[in-house]
Design an enzyme around this catalytic site. Structure first.
Site, PDB file in Angstrom:
ATOM      1  N   ARG A 108       0.841  -1.200   0.000  1.00 18.00           N
ATOM      2  CA  ARG A 108       0.000   0.000   0.000  1.00 18.00           C
ATOM      3  C   ARG A 108       0.879   1.254   0.000  1.00 18.00           C
ATOM      4  O   ARG A 108       1.966   1.262   0.588  1.00 18.00           O
ATOM      5  CB  ARG A 108      -0.855  -0.024   1.271  1.00 18.00           C
ATOM      6  CG  ARG A 108      -1.839   1.115   1.444  1.00 18.00           C
ATOM      7  CD  ARG A 108      -3.032   0.963   0.586  1.00 18.00           C
ATOM      8  NE  ARG A 108      -4.152   1.821   1.001  1.00 18.00           N
ATOM      9  CZ  ARG A 108      -5.125   2.158   0.155  1.00 18.00           C
ATOM     10  NH1 ARG A 108      -5.128   1.734  -1.101  1.00 18.00           N
ATOM     11  NH2 ARG A 108      -6.120   2.899   0.575  1.00 18.00           N
ATOM     12  N   THR A 381      -9.426   0.773  -9.635  1.00 21.92           N
ATOM     13  CA  THR A 381      -8.726  -0.350  -8.980  1.00 21.92           C
ATOM     14  C   THR A 381      -8.908  -1.559  -9.884  1.00 21.92           C
ATOM     15  O   THR A 381      -9.765  -1.565 -10.767  1.00 21.92           O
ATOM     16  CB  THR A 381      -9.293  -0.606  -7.567  1.00 21.92           C
ATOM     17  OG1 THR A 381      -9.159   0.587  -6.788  1.00 21.92           O
ATOM     18  CG2 THR A 381      -8.591  -1.740  -6.837  1.00 21.92           C
ATOM     19  N   THR A 399      -4.166  -0.682  -7.214  1.00 24.27           N
ATOM     20  CA  THR A 399      -4.936   0.531  -7.502  1.00 24.27           C
ATOM     21  C   THR A 399      -4.057   1.773  -7.642  1.00 24.27           C
ATOM     22  O   THR A 399      -2.931   1.806  -7.132  1.00 24.27           O
ATOM     23  CB  THR A 399      -5.955   0.780  -6.364  1.00 24.27           C
ATOM     24  OG1 THR A 399      -6.836   1.843  -6.729  1.00 24.27           O
ATOM     25  CG2 THR A 399      -5.279   1.146  -5.066  1.00 24.27           C
ATOM     26  N   ASN A 401      -6.247   4.398  -7.171  1.00 22.65           N
ATOM     27  CA  ASN A 401      -7.443   5.031  -6.612  1.00 22.65           C
ATOM     28  C   ASN A 401      -8.370   5.502  -7.732  1.00 22.65           C
ATOM     29  O   ASN A 401      -8.816   4.693  -8.509  1.00 22.65           O
ATOM     30  CB  ASN A 401      -7.098   6.138  -5.613  1.00 22.65           C
ATOM     31  CG  ASN A 401      -8.268   6.413  -4.684  1.00 22.65           C
ATOM     32  OD1 ASN A 401      -9.107   5.542  -4.463  1.00 22.65           O
ATOM     33  ND2 ASN A 401      -8.365   7.603  -4.148  1.00 22.65           N
ATOM     34  N   SER A 453     -10.219  -0.503   1.048  1.00 19.99           N
ATOM     35  CA  SER A 453     -11.279  -1.512   1.007  1.00 19.99           C
ATOM     36  C   SER A 453     -10.869  -2.730   0.189  1.00 19.99           C
ATOM     37  O   SER A 453     -11.651  -3.678   0.069  1.00 19.99           O
ATOM     38  CB  SER A 453     -12.547  -0.918   0.391  1.00 19.99           C
ATOM     39  OG  SER A 453     -13.045   0.125   1.194  1.00 19.99           O
TER      40      SER A 453
HETATM   41  N1  GLY Z   1      -8.331   3.146  -3.337  1.00 16.37           N
HETATM   42  C1  GLY Z   1      -9.308   2.157  -3.112  1.00 16.37           C
HETATM   43  C2  GLY Z   1      -9.044   1.348  -1.905  1.00 16.37           C
HETATM   44  O1  GLY Z   1      -7.904   1.147  -1.556  1.00 16.37           O
HETATM   45  O2  GLY Z   1      -9.964   0.891  -1.273  1.00 16.37           O
END
Ligand code: GLY
Length: 578
Positions: A108, A381, A399, A401, A453
């Protein structure tokens, strides 16, 4: 670092490993396990045909599912740039067949060290429109390149260069622009127009490419070659890092070379949920998905959903969603920075308490559940699912985003930067009824990962292994829940990917549904229970499912039909390339 060697994977070893698949399943008794047959062939489900082909090429060259994941990931970043890429981040859920090791590789994005809690607020404490969405401050420090290097070093069998080669060659040779690419540009054209690098890459001649246009991206190929040659340093130090930091700072951003050099992936213990004789292996924080799934499945575990009838089943599922999404908004964030009561939130006793508040006759107004708003997410995503012929599993959701991230391509790099900073709560500090500071767990802070998410998931049932996931912002979690229920109801991979969906995320207090998801009589019955039902024109998600039947080794891929034009290479004018 240990690296999986290319040892002869004798059948006995594979079978022995496969026997441990449904680890915590009560139903995983000896008779079920003894029927395990290795996959008849590898299976990859991704959002783009060229990415799936890249993964199969790497498998054919002797790679395993983890090498294939690198190939698919890097190729998606090229051919589906609106959804993901090396300017963003992702989660890699892996299961190694040889020893049953499962791991969640958290790649992330992180906030830069100069980030501050109020960086997206004006002098009056109000959010500055679009600052966390468009432009240089919106981007977190990318994690995906480090994730690819980590997979190659720790779990792959091939050198990184071999796994990146399909994407490198495609970037140099060219590929056809697809219908989904074009649709997504339509959503973000103004933002892309404002950036020189994005204009050059995505708006050649000042307008979006026609479907079927042959696209090339030699800068991306060069960036991947540096990554292949130098590993982590090939992105996070040296030429790529310098270009990125210079470009972001020139545009008014706050990245530093130290931010890039300090980025690290984190290996986390996946969450494991026992439900209806299966083990669900899924995403821990900083994803909110696994905790929410544990809550929802925990609540639903005491209901015989099939016996409730169509409306009763939807009602029970929606009431579970409502409660899990409420907790998502309050408690979850980056586990390396905030205390998250995961054990409490996922405990069966907690689920039983939530269930006790559910009436099967009446919807619970969300107002009666004290809490705060769950932020709706975007539809971008991407997700892919891989099972190789040895039984290695990879579920990857990645992703940038929103479509095309923050709309910035630093010249010479070939990829868009993310706008993952918008996944933070840009205005935390609203106390909830328990006196907790609402959304504080997900406030902006230096080095912190924004709550996600994304929910890559394995469903390990006694008779079948399924790998699944989807894009879809806040709806990801409810879609994955419906996917899990579909698996356990015995549906095939394609049916699961195609099934119409419904969703509730606590606030707004609306049960939203895709066209055709709910029959008219079911809608009436749900309204009679007090639900506000909105069945709209819109569809959502892009679910990719791979299943392996343990009895006969059969495998199956399910591709979401909602974006079936995503990988279009035969546009209506009949030309593959212009
Ligand atoms: N950017 C979407 C997520 O990480 O949930």
């Amino acid at each position: 670092m240990t690296r999986l060697r290319r040892v002869g994977m004798v059948l006995a070893l594979t079978l022995a490993a496969a026997l441990v698949l449904p680890v915590a399943s009560a139903a995983a008794d000896a008779s079920a396990a003894s029927a395990v047959v290795r996959p008849a062939e590898p299976v990859i489900a991704s959002a783009h045909r060229l990415a799936t082909e890249a993964g199969h090429r790497v498998l054919a060259e002797g790679g395993n599912a983890f090498d294939a994941a690198i190939a698919v990931s890097a190729t998606l970043g090229l051919v589906e740039p609106e959804s993901s890429g090396i300017g963003g981040g992702g989660f890699f859920l892996l299961r190694r067949a040889s020893d049953g090791h499962v791991v969640f590789v958290d790649a992330r994005e992180r906030a830069p060290m100069a980030a501050t809690r109020d960086m997206f607020l004006d002098g009056d404490g109000q959010p500055i429109p679009e600052r966390s969405i468009n432009g240089p401050l919106a981007a977190g420090i990318p994690g995906l390149p480090a994730g690819l290097v980590h997979l190659a070093e720790r779990y792959g069998r091939l050198p990184l260069e071999r796994s990146l080669m399909p994407a490198i060659e495609l970037a140099e040779r060219g590929w056809p622009w697809g219908a989904k690419n074009q649709t997504m540009i339509g959503w973000r054209q103004k933002v892309l127009e404002a950036d020189r690098g994005a204009r050059a890459l995505f708006l050649p001649g000042g307008k979006p490419p026609a479907v079927g246009t042959r696209m090339r991206n030699p800068d991306y190929a060069r960036t991947l070659r540096r990554l292949a040659r130098d590993g982590f340093d090939g992105f996070y130090r040296g030429e790529t890092a310098r270009r990125l930091v210079d470009g972001v700072r020139r545009a008014g951003g706050i990245w530093t070379l130290e931010d890039l050099a300090a980025y690290r992936v984190v290996e986390r213990e996946p969450l494991r949920i026992a439900y209806r004789g299966a083990e669900i292996v899924t995403a821990p924080p900083p994803s909110s998905g696994g905790v929410a799934l544990a809550q929802m499945l925990g609540i639903l575990s005491a209901f015989d959903l099939a016996a409730l009838g169509d409306a009763g089943r939807v009602h029970a599922i929606v009431e579970a969603m409502r409660r899990a999404y409420r907790d998502r908004a309050i408690y979850l964030g980056d586990p390396d920075h905030v205390e998250i009561p995961v054990a409490l939130l996922t405990h069966p006793a907690y689920a039983a308490g939530l269930r006790a508040g559910i009436s099967l006759e009446r919807a619970t107004p969300s107002d009666l559940l004290p809490g705060i708003s769950a932020k709706p997410g975007s539809d971008q995503t991407t997700h892919f699912s891989i099972i190789d012929a040895e039984g290695n599993l990879a579920a990857v959701t990645q992703t940038v985003n929103l479509p095309f991230g923050n709309g910035i391509v630093i010249p010479g790099t070939g990829f868009v930067l993310n706008n993952e900073m918008d996944d933070f709560s840009v205005k935390p500090g609203v106390p909830n009824a328990f006196g907790l500071i609402g959304e504080d767990a997900n406030a902006v802070a230096p080095g912190r990962r924004p709550l996600s998410s994304m929910t890559p998931t394995f469903v390990l049932a006694p008779d079948r292994v399924t790998v699944l996931g989807t894009p879809g912002g806040s709806r990801i979690i409810s879609m994955v829940l419906l996917g899990i229920l579909g698996v356990l109801d015995g549906h095939g991979a394609q049916d699961i990917a195609a099934a119409p969906r419904f969703h509730h995320q606590y606030l707004p207090d609306t049960l939203s549904a895709e066209p055709g998801a709910l029959a008219p009589d079911v809608i009436e019955a749900l309204k009679a229970k007090g639900h506000v039902v909105s069945q709209g024109e819109r569809t959502w998600g892009n679910m990719q499912v791979a299943s392996w039947w343990l009895g006969d080794g059969r495998v199956e891929a399910g591709f979401d039909p909602r974006w079936k034009s995503a990988s279009v290479d035969e546009p209506s004018d009949g030309a593959i390339f212009r």
